[in-house]
Scaffold this active site. Structure first.
Site, short mmCIF file in Angstrom:
data_model
loop_
_atom_site.label_atom_id
_atom_site.label_comp_id
_atom_site.label_asym_id
_atom_site.label_seq_id
_atom_site.Cartn_x
_atom_site.Cartn_y
_atom_site.Cartn_z
N CYS A 410 -1.12 33.15 -1.01
CA CYS A 410 -0.93 32.57 -2.34
C CYS A 410 -1.75 33.35 -3.38
CB CYS A 410 -1.35 31.10 -2.32
SG CYS A 410 -1.46 30.34 -3.95
N CYS A 413 -4.02 31.17 -5.57
CA CYS A 413 -5.18 30.72 -4.77
C CYS A 413 -6.26 31.79 -4.77
CB CYS A 413 -4.74 30.41 -3.34
SG CYS A 413 -3.58 29.03 -3.20
#
Length: 486
Positions: A410, A413
């Site tokens: 991600c 993230c």
């Protein structure tokens, strides 16, 4: 001030004898850097030492001084004083390191005695004139902090002992390497035949004990046919006979590079490594050679090599076990240290807490829960049980928990990771947890995670708020809002 030694029966002594006795009897108590409970025994010892010096100079003239007469018994009072001094040294061995007792230490060591280090003092005495002693004898003061024996044992490096091995070793041949053939050379039939003729000449020279001449013929053969593993292995065997192990290893490596199943390559490399004391490597090569093409010579060498290889293997196993045990003790020591610190925080919190002050740092804390949490850092969760443990610990301490669901693939993230870490360092009274949804998919499902990153705010095991997405400002605002709540 302590009085001098008891009066001594008069003796017909020379002026030099009286001078030594006068020095022994006139010790000024104000110059002795020891407490009064050991001063009298020390003066008795100094007196005895002075007597010995006079005795060496005057023969047996002072026997009556110690014994009362030439054949009398030892003065009981002086013996009791000497016993008291020894008892004091037993209870506090650091007395022996006093500068004034340097002569006594030298005497004990001359008899083969081993003195304890200064750090072993069981009851270090506080002296009124310690500052003067430090100025007068700075080298006599041990400035290292005292360590408990178990702490010193953990910090000490493990020093491996030497292994008693059998077998004769040879000096490595560190001269220039021998000539090697060019593996890219195309070998014609004529070159192969010429190489075989050179090899035959080499074998004849070897049978006549002309090893250097044999090396020359084999080198010529290798240059003619550099693709022959047997030529390299044969020259390696001659280098072994010449006790040139490094040259033999180079030829054996060349033979094995051409033919990985060359039994002679393994054999002579093993024999060469045994000459250099590389017993384990030698044993491995010789075992492979024996499996490929067993001969009696390999068996004879193995009988000499294997015992040493087994000793080294046992030695490595022993010290690897000791290192693991030392590491385990170190981990246990750190765990006890952390628990002690947690207990200290807990006790301090109980003393400082008041009914008006409900701030986090003043509340009594559960040391087991504190030990489970890592203030100021992000805790990565790797199992459901671990997550429940952290949640229960936070609930016992009435701590706010932020549960961050993330994934390695991600991008947002990765953007939020350093920000989340910075928040954890800033808000040390909040528990910051991190869960990888690919590692703990069941927990992601239980918390209804639909996207990452997602941040859940949890208090007493219950969700009280949530931030979805890489929204730094919303996350920061909600952390500030919930952190301010009691």
């Amino acid at each position: 001030m302590m009085g001098g030694p008891p009066p001594i029966p008069p003796l017909a002594l020379s002026s030099s004898a009286f001078s030594v006795l006068a020095i022994a009897s006139s010790v000024d108590d104000s110059n002795v850097l020891l407490t009064g409970d050991v001063l009298l025994p020390l003066r008795a010892f100094w007196f005895m030492n002075a007597v010995r010096r006079v005795r060496r100079a005057k023969g047996d003239a002072l026997d009556a001084l110690l014994c009362g007469s030439r054949r009398g018994s030892m003065d009981a009072h002086k013996v009791s004083e000497l016993k008291a001094f020894v008892t004091s040294c037993r209870s506090d061995p650091s007395l022996l390191h006093h500068p004034s007792l340097a002569f006594f230490r030298d005497y004990l060591q001359s008899l083969g005695a081993r003195l304890p280090p200064q750090a072993m003092s069981k009851n270090p005495m506080k002296r009124e004139n310690d500052d003067d002693m430090t100025k007068a004898a700075p080298d006599s003061v041990d400035k290292k902090p005292y360590q408990k024996p178990e702490e010193a044992a953990i910090e000490d490096e493990i020093i491996e002992s030497d292994i008693e091995l059998d077998g004769e070793l040879v000096e490595p041949d560190n001269g220039p390497p021998q000539k090697m053939g060019d593996p890219s050379t195309e070998v014609s039939e004529e070159s192969r035949d010429a190489a075989q003729m050179c090899k035959a000449k080499a074998m004849n020279a070897m049978s006549e004990g002309k090893l250097d001449e044999s090396i020359e013929f084999l080198t010529e053969a290798i240059l003619l046919n550099p693709s022959s593993a047997i030529l390299y292995a044969t020259r390696a065997s001659v280098f072994v006979k010449l006790r040139k192990p490094n040259a033999a290893i180079r030829d054996s490596d060349a033979a094995l590079q051409i033919n990985p199943d060359s039994a002679k390559g393994y054999k002579y490399r093993g024999m060469a490594k045994a000459m250099l004391g590389k017993w384990e490597e030698a044993a491995n090569d010789l075992h492979v050679a024996s499996k490929l093409d067993y001969d009696e010579e390999i068996n004879l060498v193995l009988k000499k090599v294997e015992p040493n290889a087994h000793k080294i293997e046992e030695h490595h196993r022993k010290y690897e076990r000791l290192r693991k045990e030392r590491e385990a003790r170190k981990i246990e020591h750190e765990r006890q240290h952390q628990r002690a610190e947690a207990n200290a925080v807990y006790e301090r919190g109980k003393k400082e807490s008041t009914s008006e002050n409900k701030a986090f740092d003043a509340e009594p804390k559960d040391p087991d829960s504190l030990a489970a949490l890592q203030d100021g850092s992000v805790i990565s969760i790797h199992s459901s049980n671990e997550l429940q443990t952290k949640m229960r610990a936070a609930a016992r301490l009435s701590r706010l928990v932020i549960l961050y669901f993330t994934a390695t693939w991600c991008g947002p993230c990765r953007f939020m990771a350093p920000i989340y870490k910075a928040f954890a360092e800033k808000h040390r009274n909040i528990v910051f947890l991190k869960v990888d949804i690919d590692e703990l998919g069941n927990e992601a499902h239980r918390w209804n995670v639909n996207s990452v990153p997602t941040f859940f705010f949890v208090k007493d095991g219950k969700e009280i708020d949530k931030v979805a997405g890489a929204d730094k400002s919303s996350l920061e605002r909600k952390i500030a809002m919930h952190a301010a709540k009691p």
